[in-house]
Design a protein around this motif. Structure first.
Motif, PDB file in Angstrom:
ATOM      1  N   THR A  56       0.842  -1.189   0.000  1.00 31.86           N
ATOM      2  CA  THR A  56       0.000   0.000   0.000  1.00 31.86           C
ATOM      3  C   THR A  56       0.876   1.238   0.000  1.00 31.86           C
ATOM      4  O   THR A  56       1.800   1.358   0.808  1.00 31.86           O
ATOM      5  CB  THR A  56      -0.920   0.014   1.239  1.00 31.86           C
ATOM      6  N   LEU A  57       0.574   2.152  -0.895  1.00 36.74           N
ATOM      7  CA  LEU A  57       1.368   3.366  -1.019  1.00 36.74           C
ATOM      8  C   LEU A  57       1.069   4.306   0.148  1.00 36.74           C
ATOM      9  O   LEU A  57      -0.089   4.542   0.494  1.00 36.74           O
ATOM     10  CB  LEU A  57       1.037   4.047  -2.347  1.00 36.74           C
ATOM     11  N   PHE A  58       2.117   4.829   0.754  1.00 34.62           N
ATOM     12  CA  PHE A  58       1.963   5.707   1.914  1.00 34.62           C
ATOM     13  C   PHE A  58       1.242   7.001   1.546  1.00 34.62           C
ATOM     14  O   PHE A  58       0.424   7.522   2.303  1.00 34.62           O
ATOM     15  CB  PHE A  58       3.347   6.025   2.497  1.00 34.62           C
ATOM     16  N   LEU A  59       1.512   7.533   0.359  1.00 34.64           N
ATOM     17  CA  LEU A  59       1.001   8.847  -0.035  1.00 34.64           C
ATOM     18  C   LEU A  59      -0.520   8.905  -0.102  1.00 34.64           C
ATOM     19  O   LEU A  59      -1.148   9.799   0.465  1.00 34.64           O
ATOM     20  CB  LEU A  59       1.599   9.250  -1.382  1.00 34.64           C
ATOM     21  N   ASP A  60      -1.137   7.943  -0.804  1.00 35.50           N
ATOM     22  CA  ASP A  60      -2.594   7.999  -0.992  1.00 35.50           C
ATOM     23  C   ASP A  60      -3.278   6.648  -0.784  1.00 35.50           C
ATOM     24  O   ASP A  60      -4.444   6.479  -1.141  1.00 35.50           O
ATOM     25  CB  ASP A  60      -2.929   8.536  -2.384  1.00 35.50           C
ATOM     26  N   GLU A  61      -2.535   5.677  -0.232  1.00 33.99           N
ATOM     27  CA  GLU A  61      -3.054   4.341   0.069  1.00 33.99           C
ATOM     28  C   GLU A  61      -3.469   3.562  -1.182  1.00 33.99           C
ATOM     29  O   GLU A  61      -4.317   2.666  -1.122  1.00 33.99           O
ATOM     30  CB  GLU A  61      -4.208   4.406   1.075  1.00 33.99           C
ATOM     31  N   ALA A  62      -2.896   3.915  -2.327  1.00 31.75           N
ATOM     32  CA  ALA A  62      -3.140   3.140  -3.542  1.00 31.75           C
ATOM     33  C   ALA A  62      -2.502   1.760  -3.404  1.00 31.75           C
ATOM     34  O   ALA A  62      -1.496   1.587  -2.705  1.00 31.75           O
ATOM     35  CB  ALA A  62      -2.552   3.862  -4.752  1.00 31.75           C
ATOM     36  N   LEU A  63      -3.091   0.781  -4.079  1.00 35.14           N
ATOM     37  CA  LEU A  63      -2.506  -0.556  -4.112  1.00 35.14           C
ATOM     38  C   LEU A  63      -1.406  -0.592  -5.166  1.00 35.14           C
ATOM     39  O   LEU A  63      -1.579  -0.059  -6.269  1.00 35.14           O
ATOM     40  CB  LEU A  63      -3.565  -1.600  -4.460  1.00 35.14           C
ATOM     41  N   VAL A  64      -0.292  -1.225  -4.837  1.00 35.11           N
ATOM     42  CA  VAL A  64       0.816  -1.350  -5.777  1.00 35.11           C
ATOM     43  C   VAL A  64       1.227  -2.825  -5.856  1.00 35.11           C
ATOM     44  O   VAL A  64       1.604  -3.423  -4.849  1.00 35.11           O
ATOM     45  CB  VAL A  64       2.034  -0.496  -5.350  1.00 35.11           C
ATOM     46  N   TYR A  65       1.121  -3.390  -7.051  1.00 34.03           N
ATOM     47  CA  TYR A  65       1.587  -4.757  -7.308  1.00 34.03           C
ATOM     48  C   TYR A  65       2.881  -4.672  -8.105  1.00 34.03           C
ATOM     49  O   TYR A  65       2.969  -3.912  -9.078  1.00 34.03           O
ATOM     50  CB  TYR A  65       0.553  -5.540  -8.114  1.00 34.03           C
ATOM     51  N   GLN A  66       3.869  -5.458  -7.712  1.00 31.31           N
ATOM     52  CA  GLN A  66       5.151  -5.454  -8.416  1.00 31.31           C
ATOM     53  C   GLN A  66       5.608  -6.884  -8.703  1.00 31.31           C
ATOM     54  O   GLN A  66       5.579  -7.749  -7.827  1.00 31.31           O
ATOM     55  CB  GLN A  66       6.211  -4.731  -7.586  1.00 31.31           C
ATOM     56  N   TRP A  67       6.010  -7.113  -9.959  1.00 33.34           N
ATOM     57  CA  TRP A  67       6.573  -8.387 -10.399  1.00 33.34           C
ATOM     58  C   TRP A  67       8.022  -8.132 -10.802  1.00 33.34           C
ATOM     59  O   TRP A  67       8.293  -7.212 -11.583  1.00 33.34           O
ATOM     60  CB  TRP A  67       5.818  -8.930 -11.614  1.00 33.34           C
ATOM     61  N   ASN A  68       8.936  -8.933 -10.316  1.00 32.41           N
ATOM     62  CA  ASN A  68      10.354  -8.730 -10.620  1.00 32.41           C
ATOM     63  C   ASN A  68      10.956 -10.026 -11.140  1.00 32.41           C
ATOM     64  O   ASN A  68      10.942 -11.041 -10.444  1.00 32.41           O
ATOM     65  CB  ASN A  68      11.094  -8.266  -9.360  1.00 32.41           C
ATOM     66  N   THR A  69      11.446 -10.000 -12.390  1.00 35.42           N
ATOM     67  CA  THR A  69      12.082 -11.167 -12.976  1.00 35.42           C
ATOM     68  C   THR A  69      13.484 -10.770 -13.438  1.00 35.42           C
ATOM     69  O   THR A  69      13.878  -9.609 -13.358  1.00 35.42           O
ATOM     70  CB  THR A  69      11.286 -11.717 -14.167  1.00 35.42           C
ATOM     71  N   ALA A  70      14.237 -11.732 -13.951  1.00 33.30           N
ATOM     72  CA  ALA A  70      15.585 -11.440 -14.426  1.00 33.30           C
ATOM     73  C   ALA A  70      15.567 -10.449 -15.593  1.00 33.30           C
ATOM     74  O   ALA A  70      16.470  -9.626 -15.732  1.00 33.30           O
ATOM     75  CB  ALA A  70      16.275 -12.742 -14.849  1.00 33.30           C
ATOM     76  N   SER A  71      14.522 -10.514 -16.415  1.00 31.17           N
ATOM     77  CA  SER A  71      14.472  -9.679 -17.619  1.00 31.17           C
ATOM     78  C   SER A  71      13.600  -8.437 -17.483  1.00 31.17           C
ATOM     79  O   SER A  71      13.868  -7.411 -18.113  1.00 31.17           O
ATOM     80  CB  SER A  71      13.965 -10.515 -18.811  1.00 31.17           C
ATOM     81  N   TYR A  72      12.541  -8.531 -16.666  1.00 26.39           N
ATOM     82  CA  TYR A  72      11.559  -7.445 -16.614  1.00 26.39           C
ATOM     83  C   TYR A  72      11.177  -7.080 -15.185  1.00 26.39           C
ATOM     84  O   TYR A  72      11.234  -7.907 -14.275  1.00 26.39           O
ATOM     85  CB  TYR A  72      10.281  -7.841 -17.369  1.00 26.39           C
ATOM     86  N   PHE A  73      10.759  -5.824 -15.054  1.00 25.68           N
ATOM     87  CA  PHE A  73      10.111  -5.368 -13.820  1.00 25.68           C
ATOM     88  C   PHE A  73       8.766  -4.798 -14.228  1.00 25.68           C
ATOM     89  O   PHE A  73       8.669  -3.999 -15.167  1.00 25.68           O
ATOM     90  CB  PHE A  73      10.944  -4.289 -13.121  1.00 25.68           C
TER      91      PHE A  73
END
Length: 229
Positions: free
Chosen positions: A150-167
């Motif tokens: 959850t983003l501190f600024l406005d409580e938006a949801l943030v999903y993050q995927w991290n792979t060797a090639s892409y973010f």
């Protein structure tokens, strides 16, 4: 029988290949352009040639942004940004799997005009179940589970995927926004979540591109310090 089997396999192969391909151009009359089918090998000038993008350039030590037509010969180029905005009179043509429509697309290239990242945004009118379907589609694409914070600024949801090639980063506003529109001469209230989808190719994130990302709101990558503890 053997010949029929070969023909069937060929048809299935061609069908699968066609599904994996994207349109050659981005424009309202070019058909659906699937954002998750972007390979980062695209010629950005070619695929945007029919879209009339608003093009900006990042230059010099601070990678300041200005219109591409204001580029000087002695400017040190950090990268370019192609901005595509769907007009209100146009049907949506930017999507994920044809079901999730986006209205705005920003393409970020390096000094060699190689695609490094893209960001798309939309007014998402679906419910929580449909949003989770989008999360699942992205998870299947990148073959890894997301981290959700959850983003501190406005409580938006943030999903993050991290792979060797892409973010990849998907954001969704905490609450639905309201917008008054007219339909058949009558006023109505539309409700939507504001969502953004950003994908970065890791091997193209050179120091200049990282400086652009650090300074440009379209390509911000949220860090641990930005989240609710």
């Amino acid at each position: 029988m053997f010949k029929k089997t070969i023909n069937l396999c060929l048809i299935l192969f061609l069908f699968s290949y066609a599904k994996s391909q994207n349109n050659n151009n981005i424009c309202a009359d070019c058909g659906d352009f699937d954002l998750l089918k972007i390979t980062f090998d695209e010629n950005v000038n070619a695929i945007t040639s029919k879209a009339d993008p608003f093009k900006t350039v990042f230059v010099n030590k601070t990678c300041e942004e200005k219109e591409a037509k204001q580029l000087f010969e002695d400017d040190d180029i950090c990268g370019f940004k192609y901005n595509i905005f769907k007009k209100k009179t146009e049907k949506p043509y930017l999507s994920v799997e044809g079901n999730f429509k986006f209205d705005v697309l920003h393409l970020l290239t390096n000094a060699k005009n190689e695609l490094a990242a893209y960001n798309a945004s939309a007014e998402f009118k679906g419910d929580e179940k449909k949003f989770q379907l989008l999360v699942n589609i992205i998870t299947e694409k990148f073959k890894t589970n997301p981290v959700c914070k959850t983003l501190f600024l406005d409580e938006a949801l943030v999903y993050q995927w991290n792979t060797a090639s892409y973010f990849c980063q998907l954001t969704r506003s905490k609450n639905k926004q309201k917008q008054e529109t007219k339909s058949n001469g009558k006023n109505k209230i539309d409700q939507y979540y504001y969502i953004t989808l950003s994908v970065y190719q890791n091997n193209r994130l050179d120091p200049k591109i990282k400086e652009i990302i650090r300074r440009n709101e379209n390509f911000v990558i949220y860090k641990e310090k930005d989240f609710v503890k």
